[in-house]
Design a protein around this motif. Structure first.
Motif, short mmCIF file in Angstrom:
data_model
loop_
_atom_site.label_atom_id
_atom_site.label_comp_id
_atom_site.label_asym_id
_atom_site.label_seq_id
_atom_site.Cartn_x
_atom_site.Cartn_y
_atom_site.Cartn_z
N ASN A 97 47.51 113.88 -37.62
CA ASN A 97 46.91 114.60 -38.74
C ASN A 97 46.62 113.71 -39.95
O ASN A 97 46.02 114.17 -40.93
N ASP A 153 37.20 117.34 -39.60
CA ASP A 153 38.46 118.02 -39.93
C ASP A 153 38.24 119.46 -40.36
O ASP A 153 39.20 120.17 -40.65
N GLN A 281 39.54 120.32 -48.72
CA GLN A 281 40.55 119.72 -47.87
C GLN A 281 41.64 119.06 -48.71
O GLN A 281 41.47 118.82 -49.91
#
Length: 308
Positions: A97, A153, A281
Motif C-alpha cells: 500500500n 490507486d 487521496q
C-alpha cells in the motif's frame, strides 16, 4: 560549492511549509482547504509557471543541438529513475500500500522551486535553459506516468478514464511550452504578464498545502521512520553519486553535466502530494518524504556536487 547557498534555499522552503502548518494549527485555514489550493496550483499556477520559465529564456543563445541532447539525457534519466524506483521498493521491502508513494518519491523531485534558484547560484544563468528543458520533461512524465500511478490507486476507475486524465492543464502547458521555445514564438507582453501573475503563487501555495498535510503529523511520525532514512541514503546519496560518476564518461560539458546532476539530486517534489490531495487521496507519506528529504538535501546535494 558553497553549502551556505544551498542551506539558504532549503531554509526558505522549510519556512514556507511551516507557514502552512502554523496557519492550519491556529485555525486561519482548514485542512479541507488544501484540496482547493491543490486544484488551483495543479491546474492554473504550475502550468503558467512552466510557460513563463520558457518565456524568460526565449532569447537564450544556447545551441539547439545541445538542448536536444539535454532533452535526450533527461528522458534517459527519468527512465532510469523509474526503473530504480522498483528496485528501491524491492530492496526496502516496502508494503504494497506504500509502493506507489515510494515510486513517486523516487522519480519526481523538486526540480522547479529548488532546482531553478540553486542551479543559477551554482552554475550561473546559462544553466537555466537546461533547467527549463528538464522541467518540461518532468511535466511530461508527471502528467502521464505520475498521473497513471495516482489514478491506479483510485477504486472504480477504468483504464479508459485513466487515459483521459492525461489530457489536462499540465500536458497542454507542456505542448504550448515546446511550441513557444522551439519556434521562438513572440508572445505579447500582456500575455506574458498574465502568465507571470498566475504562476507566481505556485510555489507558496504548493508548500503551504504540504504544511497543512503535516499539521496532523507528530514529530515521532515525521522523523521516526527508519525506512525513510534508508530511502534517503539510497535514493539521494548512493544513486546520484553513481549516476554522476557514469555520466562523466558520456558528457564532457561541465555545465550540462552539472545541471543534470543537480536535477536528479533535488529532494522529493511537492507535486505528487498536491495531486494526491486533489484526488482526495492520503498524501501524508509523500508530504513527509518531501520534508525529510528537503531537510537532508543540504548534505545530499553537496555530496553529489562533489563528484561533478
Amino acid at each position: 560549492m558553497n553549502p551556505g547557498i544551498v542551506f539558504s534555499q532549503m531554509l526558505i522552503i522549510l519556512v514556507l511549509m511551516l507557514t502552512g502548518l502554523f496557519l492550519c494549527k491556529i485555525g486561519i485555514i482548514s485542512k479541507e482547504s488544501s484540496k482547493d489550493f491543490s486544484g488551483v496550483v495543479v491546474n492554473i499556477c504550475a502550468p503558467m509557471q512552466l510557460i513563463m520559465s520558457v518565456l524568460n529564456n526565449s532569447g537564450n543563445t544556447a545551441d539547439r543541438s545541445d538542448l536536444i541532447r539535454f532533452f535526450g539525457f533527461s528522458i534517459v534519466a527519468y527512465f532510469i529513475m523509474i526503473l530504480f524506483g522498483y528496485v528501491v521498493n524491492t530492496v526496502l521491502k516496502i508494503p504494497k500500500n506504500q509502493r506507489n508513494d515510494y515510486q513517486l518519491m523516487t522519480v519526481f523531485g523538486n526540480c522547479g522551486f529548488i532546482g531553478i534558484p540553486v542551479a543559477q547560484a551554482l552554475f550561473g544563468s546559462g544553466s537555466l535553459i537546461y533547467v527549463a528543458v528538464f522541467n518540461l520533461t518532468y511535466n511530461l512524465v508527471m502528467y502521464t506516468y505520475g498521473l497513471w500511478i495516482i489514478a491506479s490507486d483510485m477504486k472504480g476507475v477504468s483504464f479508459k478514464e485513466q487515459c483521459l486524465k492525461f489530457i489536462n492543464a499540465g500536458t497542454i502547458s507542456c505542448l504550448v511550452t515546446i511550441l513557444i521555445f522551439w519556434f521562438q514564438i513572440r508572445v505579447p507582453v500582456p500575455i506574458q504578464s498574465l502568465c507571470a501573475y498566475a504562476g507566481q503563487p505556485a510555489t507558496f501555495l504548493a508548500l503551504v498545502v504540504i504544511g497543512i498535510s503535516l499539521s496532523e503529523m507528530k514529530f515521532k511520525e515525521l522523523f521516526g521512520d527508519w525506512t525513510m532514512f534508508i530511502f534517503v541514503i539510497i535514493r539521494f546519496i548512493i544513486f546520484p553519486v553513481v549516476f554522476v560518476s557514469i555520466i562523466r564518461i558520456f558528457i564532457g560539458d561541465v555545465l550540462i553535466r552539472g545541471t543534470l546532476a543537480l536535477m536528479i539530486s533535488v529532494p522529493v517534489g511537492n507535486m505528487p502530494a498536491m495531486m494526491r490531495t486533489q484526488f482526495g487521496q492520503d498524501d501524508r507519506l509523500v508530504a513527509k518524504g518531501a520534508v525529510v528529504t528537503t531537510v537532508f538535501s543540504v548534505v545530499t546535494i553537496t555530496i553529489t556536487c562533489l563528484f561533478i
